[in-house]
Design a protein around this motif. Structure first.
Motif, PDB file in Angstrom:
ATOM      1  N   LEU A 109       2.092  -0.332  13.940  1.00  0.00           N
ATOM      2  CA  LEU A 109       0.574  -0.264  14.315  1.00  0.00           C
ATOM      3  C   LEU A 109       0.448  -1.073  15.457  1.00  0.00           C
ATOM      4  O   LEU A 109      -0.615  -0.586  16.234  1.00  0.00           O
ATOM      5  CB  LEU A 109       0.063  -0.854  12.833  1.00  0.00           C
ATOM      6  N   LEU A 110       0.869  -1.853  15.748  1.00  0.00           N
ATOM      7  CA  LEU A 110       0.649  -2.531  17.183  1.00  0.00           C
ATOM      8  C   LEU A 110       0.884  -1.683  18.307  1.00  0.00           C
ATOM      9  O   LEU A 110       0.216  -1.989  19.432  1.00  0.00           O
ATOM     10  CB  LEU A 110       1.465  -4.100  17.377  1.00  0.00           C
ATOM     11  N   ARG A 111       2.040  -0.714  18.357  1.00  0.00           N
ATOM     12  CA  ARG A 111       2.235  -0.199  19.319  1.00  0.00           C
ATOM     13  C   ARG A 111       1.574   1.091  19.429  1.00  0.00           C
ATOM     14  O   ARG A 111       1.280   1.714  20.490  1.00  0.00           O
ATOM     15  CB  ARG A 111       3.946   0.183  19.184  1.00  0.00           C
ATOM     16  N   ASN A 112       0.930   1.507  18.351  1.00  0.00           N
ATOM     17  CA  ASN A 112       0.341   2.772  18.190  1.00  0.00           C
ATOM     18  C   ASN A 112      -1.422   2.697  18.197  1.00  0.00           C
ATOM     19  O   ASN A 112      -2.079   3.638  18.083  1.00  0.00           O
ATOM     20  CB  ASN A 112       0.801   3.692  17.185  1.00  0.00           C
ATOM     21  N   THR A 113      -1.858   1.410  17.942  1.00  0.00           N
ATOM     22  CA  THR A 113      -3.348   1.189  17.904  1.00  0.00           C
ATOM     23  C   THR A 113      -3.828   0.240  18.825  1.00  0.00           C
ATOM     24  O   THR A 113      -3.090  -0.378  19.485  1.00  0.00           O
ATOM     25  CB  THR A 113      -3.842   0.881  16.394  1.00  0.00           C
ATOM     26  N   ASP A 114      -5.082   0.146  19.090  1.00  0.00           N
ATOM     27  CA  ASP A 114      -5.445  -0.928  19.921  1.00  0.00           C
ATOM     28  C   ASP A 114      -6.291  -2.237  19.108  1.00  0.00           C
ATOM     29  O   ASP A 114      -6.999  -2.947  19.887  1.00  0.00           O
ATOM     30  CB  ASP A 114      -6.818  -0.440  20.871  1.00  0.00           C
ATOM     31  N   ARG A 115      -5.979  -2.323  17.809  1.00  0.00           N
ATOM     32  CA  ARG A 115      -6.479  -3.425  17.180  1.00  0.00           C
ATOM     33  C   ARG A 115      -5.252  -4.074  16.251  1.00  0.00           C
ATOM     34  O   ARG A 115      -4.179  -3.379  15.932  1.00  0.00           O
ATOM     35  CB  ARG A 115      -7.430  -2.789  15.953  1.00  0.00           C
ATOM     36  N   PRO A 116      -5.458  -5.351  16.152  1.00  0.00           N
ATOM     37  CA  PRO A 116      -4.478  -6.004  15.274  1.00  0.00           C
ATOM     38  C   PRO A 116      -4.278  -5.477  13.740  1.00  0.00           C
ATOM     39  O   PRO A 116      -5.404  -5.123  13.486  1.00  0.00           O
ATOM     40  CB  PRO A 116      -4.919  -7.455  15.391  1.00  0.00           C
ATOM     41  N   PRO A 117      -3.210  -5.203  13.405  1.00  0.00           N
ATOM     42  CA  PRO A 117      -3.359  -4.478  11.835  1.00  0.00           C
ATOM     43  C   PRO A 117      -3.785  -5.550  10.787  1.00  0.00           C
ATOM     44  O   PRO A 117      -3.612  -6.553  10.929  1.00  0.00           O
ATOM     45  CB  PRO A 117      -1.674  -4.248  11.836  1.00  0.00           C
ATOM     46  N   ARG A 118      -4.360  -4.982   9.942  1.00  0.00           N
ATOM     47  CA  ARG A 118      -4.743  -5.857   8.764  1.00  0.00           C
ATOM     48  C   ARG A 118      -3.690  -5.452   7.624  1.00  0.00           C
ATOM     49  O   ARG A 118      -3.534  -4.218   7.220  1.00  0.00           O
ATOM     50  CB  ARG A 118      -6.132  -5.307   8.226  1.00  0.00           C
ATOM     51  N   ILE A 119      -2.738  -6.361   7.291  1.00  0.00           N
ATOM     52  CA  ILE A 119      -1.756  -6.136   6.208  1.00  0.00           C
ATOM     53  C   ILE A 119      -1.845  -7.213   5.242  1.00  0.00           C
ATOM     54  O   ILE A 119      -1.841  -8.494   5.770  1.00  0.00           O
ATOM     55  CB  ILE A 119      -0.198  -6.231   7.027  1.00  0.00           C
ATOM     56  N   PHE A 120      -2.202  -6.910   4.239  1.00  0.00           N
ATOM     57  CA  PHE A 120      -2.162  -7.846   2.840  1.00  0.00           C
ATOM     58  C   PHE A 120      -0.783  -7.853   2.138  1.00  0.00           C
ATOM     59  O   PHE A 120      -0.327  -6.851   1.941  1.00  0.00           O
ATOM     60  CB  PHE A 120      -3.206  -7.811   1.977  1.00  0.00           C
ATOM     61  N   THR A 121       0.102  -9.127   2.209  1.00  0.00           N
ATOM     62  CA  THR A 121       1.200  -9.086   1.823  1.00  0.00           C
ATOM     63  C   THR A 121       1.093  -9.649   0.205  1.00  0.00           C
ATOM     64  O   THR A 121       0.422 -10.667   0.075  1.00  0.00           O
ATOM     65  CB  THR A 121       2.260  -9.714   2.470  1.00  0.00           C
ATOM     66  N   ASN A 122       2.361  -9.142  -0.685  1.00  0.00           N
ATOM     67  CA  ASN A 122       2.398  -9.843  -1.814  1.00  0.00           C
ATOM     68  C   ASN A 122       3.699  -9.298  -2.391  1.00  0.00           C
ATOM     69  O   ASN A 122       4.385  -8.267  -1.901  1.00  0.00           O
ATOM     70  CB  ASN A 122       1.297  -8.998  -2.837  1.00  0.00           C
ATOM     71  N   SER A 123       4.287 -10.510  -3.137  1.00  0.00           N
ATOM     72  CA  SER A 123       5.657 -10.232  -3.632  1.00  0.00           C
ATOM     73  C   SER A 123       5.783  -9.481  -4.983  1.00  0.00           C
ATOM     74  O   SER A 123       6.779  -9.099  -5.469  1.00  0.00           O
ATOM     75  CB  SER A 123       6.642 -11.561  -3.826  1.00  0.00           C
ATOM     76  N   SER A 124       4.604  -9.123  -5.617  1.00  0.00           N
ATOM     77  CA  SER A 124       4.487  -8.471  -6.766  1.00  0.00           C
ATOM     78  C   SER A 124       3.964  -7.207  -6.557  1.00  0.00           C
ATOM     79  O   SER A 124       2.932  -6.920  -6.052  1.00  0.00           O
ATOM     80  CB  SER A 124       3.534  -9.614  -7.662  1.00  0.00           C
ATOM     81  N   ILE A 125       4.838  -6.065  -6.942  1.00  0.00           N
ATOM     82  CA  ILE A 125       4.319  -4.656  -6.699  1.00  0.00           C
ATOM     83  C   ILE A 125       3.027  -4.525  -7.812  1.00  0.00           C
ATOM     84  O   ILE A 125       2.150  -3.590  -7.401  1.00  0.00           O
ATOM     85  CB  ILE A 125       5.363  -3.842  -7.173  1.00  0.00           C
ATOM     86  N   SER A 126       3.021  -5.014  -9.018  1.00  0.00           N
ATOM     87  CA  SER A 126       1.896  -4.803 -10.033  1.00  0.00           C
ATOM     88  C   SER A 126       0.583  -5.525  -9.479  1.00  0.00           C
ATOM     89  O   SER A 126      -0.377  -4.941  -9.719  1.00  0.00           O
ATOM     90  CB  SER A 126       2.181  -5.441 -11.261  1.00  0.00           C
ATOM     91  N   THR A 127       0.913  -6.517  -8.539  1.00  0.00           N
ATOM     92  CA  THR A 127      -0.445  -7.111  -7.882  1.00  0.00           C
ATOM     93  C   THR A 127      -0.980  -6.134  -6.806  1.00  0.00           C
ATOM     94  O   THR A 127      -2.052  -5.660  -6.767  1.00  0.00           O
ATOM     95  CB  THR A 127      -0.144  -8.554  -7.454  1.00  0.00           C
ATOM     96  N   ILE A 128       0.262  -5.515  -6.127  1.00  0.00           N
ATOM     97  CA  ILE A 128      -0.393  -4.601  -5.063  1.00  0.00           C
ATOM     98  C   ILE A 128      -1.006  -3.265  -5.586  1.00  0.00           C
ATOM     99  O   ILE A 128      -2.185  -2.708  -5.158  1.00  0.00           O
ATOM    100  CB  ILE A 128       0.755  -4.294  -4.368  1.00  0.00           C
ATOM    101  N   GLU A 129      -0.469  -2.828  -6.713  1.00  0.00           N
ATOM    102  CA  GLU A 129      -0.954  -1.784  -7.604  1.00  0.00           C
ATOM    103  C   GLU A 129      -2.333  -2.104  -7.835  1.00  0.00           C
ATOM    104  O   GLU A 129      -3.602  -1.446  -7.973  1.00  0.00           O
ATOM    105  CB  GLU A 129      -0.169  -1.380  -8.639  1.00  0.00           C
ATOM    106  N   LYS A 130      -2.534  -3.236  -8.403  1.00  0.00           N
ATOM    107  CA  LYS A 130      -3.934  -3.465  -8.921  1.00  0.00           C
ATOM    108  C   LYS A 130      -5.081  -3.785  -7.817  1.00  0.00           C
ATOM    109  O   LYS A 130      -6.003  -3.286  -7.962  1.00  0.00           O
ATOM    110  CB  LYS A 130      -4.109  -5.053  -9.664  1.00  0.00           C
ATOM    111  N   MET A 131      -4.641  -4.264  -6.833  1.00  0.00           N
ATOM    112  CA  MET A 131      -5.314  -4.360  -5.510  1.00  0.00           C
ATOM    113  C   MET A 131      -5.882  -3.159  -4.978  1.00  0.00           C
ATOM    114  O   MET A 131      -7.019  -2.577  -4.587  1.00  0.00           O
ATOM    115  CB  MET A 131      -4.731  -5.518  -4.380  1.00  0.00           C
ATOM    116  N   ALA A 132      -4.886  -2.136  -5.073  1.00  0.00           N
ATOM    117  CA  ALA A 132      -5.256  -0.730  -4.642  1.00  0.00           C
ATOM    118  C   ALA A 132      -6.275   0.011  -5.614  1.00  0.00           C
ATOM    119  O   ALA A 132      -7.077   0.665  -5.246  1.00  0.00           O
ATOM    120  CB  ALA A 132      -3.930  -0.067  -4.632  1.00  0.00           C
ATOM    121  N   LEU A 133      -6.065  -0.098  -6.727  1.00  0.00           N
ATOM    122  CA  LEU A 133      -6.746   0.340  -7.857  1.00  0.00           C
ATOM    123  C   LEU A 133      -8.176  -0.427  -7.743  1.00  0.00           C
ATOM    124  O   LEU A 133      -9.262   0.526  -8.212  1.00  0.00           O
ATOM    125  CB  LEU A 133      -6.513   0.001  -9.281  1.00  0.00           C
TER     126      LEU A 133
END
Length: 314
Positions: free
Chosen positions: A206-230
């Motif tokens: 993303l840094l190499r192909n866009t002109d903006r700092p990427p917005r990446i939210f990280t989490n060690s729990s896949i179930s939490t990632i899924e809930k946030m996407a939902l």
């Protein structure tokens, strides 16, 4: 001379460079470990361990005893395997597992392992790969099903399966269900922790192909990632098959994308030599199970040995 138990205790103290880790490995107490080592040193008349160094090291005499102890323990392990005693002996295996495997084929692996080795009990820790590899080296777990390949001193690894990475989002969140470098900057990307491959690789792209700092939210729990996407917070980037019902009932949709990411490759890490024989059997069960999950693809039965440590993060 020395009892077999004393040789086993001494071997693991020398291998793990720690009284406390050896005690945990052998399910005993640190005073019990110290007492056995002291009795061996009294019988020989010389110290076997340099207790002033951190971590502890073996003396010249200790290294000689260590070599003999390893040979004896290897021979006993070979005899147990020939007589199939390892199928009958009660044993606890401390297993580290990536959550992606937990969400996909771990239950089938445990079922198959229990059929072949009904006397094994598993203590399971779910963690990210860098933490698991450190735990392996420190003797806190016996085996890891983790991202690789990676170099871990004194350990072997066996290739398991690959998981393609997919972007998932709520219907209507991304126009045309197509994620480009341009519109990726519009939404937070929800993915694995910072010290893992997907985060590092995605951020670099993303840094190499866009002109903006990427917005990446990280989490060690896949179930939490899924809930946030939902909840519409962002777009989930996870391994294929690791989401639960949301991806199957249409609550989350797989996006087509211009952002090409290599798959996650998983390996079974286990120790060479003493104590590694039955773990090698378990690794091969994991390989067969993962191949079945991947649709029956045949994986090469490749085992790799390394002796030099490497702290590089996958």
């Amino acid at each position: 001379m020395f009892s077999l138990r004393s040789l086993e205790v001494f071997y693991w103290v020398g291998h793990l460079h720690s009284f406390s880790r050896a005690a945990e490995k052998l399910n005993t107490t640190q005073p019990g470990i110290s007492q056995r080592i002291g009795a061996m040193e009294e019988l020989i008349g010389e110290p076997l361990i340099n207790r002033t160094t951190k971590p502890i090291t073996l003396t010249a005499v200790g290294r000689a005893v260590f070599g003999h102890a390893e040979l004896i323990l290897r021979q006993i392990s070979a005899m147990q395997a020939d007589l199939q005693l390892n199928r009958k002996t009660q044993r606890r295996v401390r297993l580290g597992v990536s959550e992606t495997i937990v969400q996909t084929w771990l239950s089938r692996f445990l079922e198959q392992s229990s059929r072949q080795f009904p006397s094994i009990d598993f203590d399971i820790t779910v963690d990210v790969t860098p933490s698991m590899l450190r735990s392996l080296q420190e003797g806190e777990i016996d085996m890891a099903l983790a991202l690789g390949p990676s170099v871990v001193e004194g350990f072997t690894y066996l290739k398991l399966n690959d998981f393609p990475l997919h972007f998932h989002a709520m219907p209507g969140l991304v126009a045309g269900r197509h994620l480009t470098y341009s519109n990726a900057a519009t939404f937070p990307i929800l993915t694995y922790p910072r010290n893992t491959y997907p985060y590092e690789h995605l951020r670099d792209l993303l840094l190499r192909n866009t002109d903006r700092p990427p917005r990446i939210f990280t989490n060690s729990s896949i179930s939490t990632i899924e809930k946030m996407a939902l909840d519409g917070i962002g777009i989930a980037l996870v391994a294929e098959g690791s989401l639960r019902s949301a991806a199957h009932d249409g609550q989350l949709q797989v996006l087509s994308t211009d952002i090409a990411l290599p798959p996650l490759s998983f390996y079974a890490f286990y120790p060479r030599g003493v104590g590694g024989e039955i773990l090698g059997d378990l690794a091969r069960i994991a390989q067969r199970t993962s191949a079945t999950h991947a649709g029956g693809a045949t994986l090469k039965n490749e085992v790799f040995d390394f002796v030099m440590p490497n702290d590089a993060i996958i």
